[in-house]
Design a protein around this motif. Structure first.
Motif, PDB file in Angstrom:
ATOM      1  N   PHE A  64       0.782  -1.225   0.000  1.00 61.30           N
ATOM      2  CA  PHE A  64       0.000   0.000   0.000  1.00 61.30           C
ATOM      3  C   PHE A  64       0.818   1.282   0.000  1.00 61.30           C
ATOM      4  CE2 PHE A  64      -3.046  -3.117   1.647  1.00 61.30           C
ATOM      5  CZ  PHE A  64      -4.050  -2.919   0.716  1.00 61.30           C
ATOM      6  N   SER A  65       2.151   1.189   0.041  1.00 67.80           N
ATOM      7  CA  SER A  65       2.948   2.414  -0.030  1.00 67.80           C
ATOM      8  C   SER A  65       3.073   2.841  -1.488  1.00 67.80           C
ATOM      9  CB  SER A  65       4.327   2.202   0.585  1.00 67.80           C
ATOM     10  OG  SER A  65       5.066   1.307  -0.204  1.00 67.80           O
ATOM     11  N   THR A  66       3.271   4.114  -1.685  1.00 67.31           N
ATOM     12  CA  THR A  66       3.361   4.617  -3.053  1.00 67.31           C
ATOM     13  C   THR A  66       4.779   4.469  -3.579  1.00 67.31           C
ATOM     14  OG1 THR A  66       3.869   6.851  -2.308  1.00 67.31           O
ATOM     15  CG2 THR A  66       1.538   6.296  -2.618  1.00 67.31           C
ATOM     16  N   GLU A  67       4.918   4.484  -4.875  1.00 65.53           N
ATOM     17  CA  GLU A  67       6.227   4.332  -5.500  1.00 65.53           C
ATOM     18  C   GLU A  67       7.097   5.560  -5.239  1.00 65.53           C
ATOM     19  OE1 GLU A  67       7.988   3.529  -9.937  1.00 65.53           O
ATOM     20  OE2 GLU A  67       5.976   2.803  -9.457  1.00 65.53           O
ATOM     21  N   VAL A  68       6.474   6.722  -5.063  1.00 66.23           N
ATOM     22  CA  VAL A  68       7.222   7.948  -4.792  1.00 66.23           C
ATOM     23  C   VAL A  68       7.954   7.827  -3.455  1.00 66.23           C
ATOM     24  CG1 VAL A  68       6.984  10.436  -4.385  1.00 66.23           C
ATOM     25  CG2 VAL A  68       5.610   9.318  -6.157  1.00 66.23           C
ATOM     26  N   GLU A  69       7.292   7.257  -2.461  1.00 63.85           N
ATOM     27  CA  GLU A  69       7.937   7.076  -1.168  1.00 63.85           C
ATOM     28  C   GLU A  69       9.138   6.143  -1.297  1.00 63.85           C
ATOM     29  OE1 GLU A  69       5.279   5.856   1.943  1.00 63.85           O
ATOM     30  OE2 GLU A  69       3.688   7.174   1.208  1.00 63.85           O
ATOM     31  N   GLN A  70       9.011   5.106  -2.084  1.00 63.38           N
ATOM     32  CA  GLN A  70      10.112   4.169  -2.278  1.00 63.38           C
ATOM     33  C   GLN A  70      11.297   4.854  -2.943  1.00 63.38           C
ATOM     34  OE1 GLN A  70      10.385   1.126  -1.167  1.00 63.38           O
ATOM     35  NE2 GLN A  70       8.305   0.971  -0.355  1.00 63.38           N
ATOM     36  N   ARG A  71      11.027   5.642  -3.959  1.00 68.20           N
ATOM     37  CA  ARG A  71      12.118   6.353  -4.644  1.00 68.20           C
ATOM     38  C   ARG A  71      12.775   7.365  -3.724  1.00 68.20           C
ATOM     39  NH1 ARG A  71       9.589   7.467 -10.642  1.00 68.20           N
ATOM     40  NH2 ARG A  71       9.553   5.296 -11.284  1.00 68.20           N
ATOM     41  N   ALA A  72      11.982   8.068  -2.910  1.00 68.28           N
ATOM     42  CA  ALA A  72      12.543   9.047  -1.978  1.00 68.28           C
ATOM     43  C   ALA A  72      13.458   8.356  -0.968  1.00 68.28           C
ATOM     44  CB  ALA A  72      11.423   9.796  -1.267  1.00 68.28           C
TER      45      ALA A  72
END
Length: 83
Positions: A64-72
């Protein structure tokens, strides 16, 4: 064939009467080995429950986490200065 069915019926009836007797319901309690075995199984379950629950929560968070959070997180990890 009648003999076989009569024999089976008599065995079933005798077995149910033995199970219904008051002597069959009395238990002698647990012995020391049974208590130790039960405690061991309880410890195995407890020690496997915590890592399993942690892994489940990480998987749930990853779904459920967004891909933007992963990239950050990856960028922040790459920008750290190491010793």
């Amino acid at each position: 064939m009648k003999v076989l069915s009569a024999t089976t019926a008599s065995l079933v009836m005798d077995g149910t009467q033995a199970m219904a007797s008051p002597a069959a319901t009395e238990t002698g309690g647990l012995g020391l080995a049974a208590i130790i075995f039960t405690a061991f199984i309880a410890m195995v379950v407890l020690f496997q429950l915590l890592p399993g629950l942690a892994m489940f929560l990480r998987i749930f968070k990853g779904i459920f986490s967004t891909e933007v959070e992963q990239r950050a997180k990856e960028v922040a990890k790459d920008n750290r200065t190491g010793l």
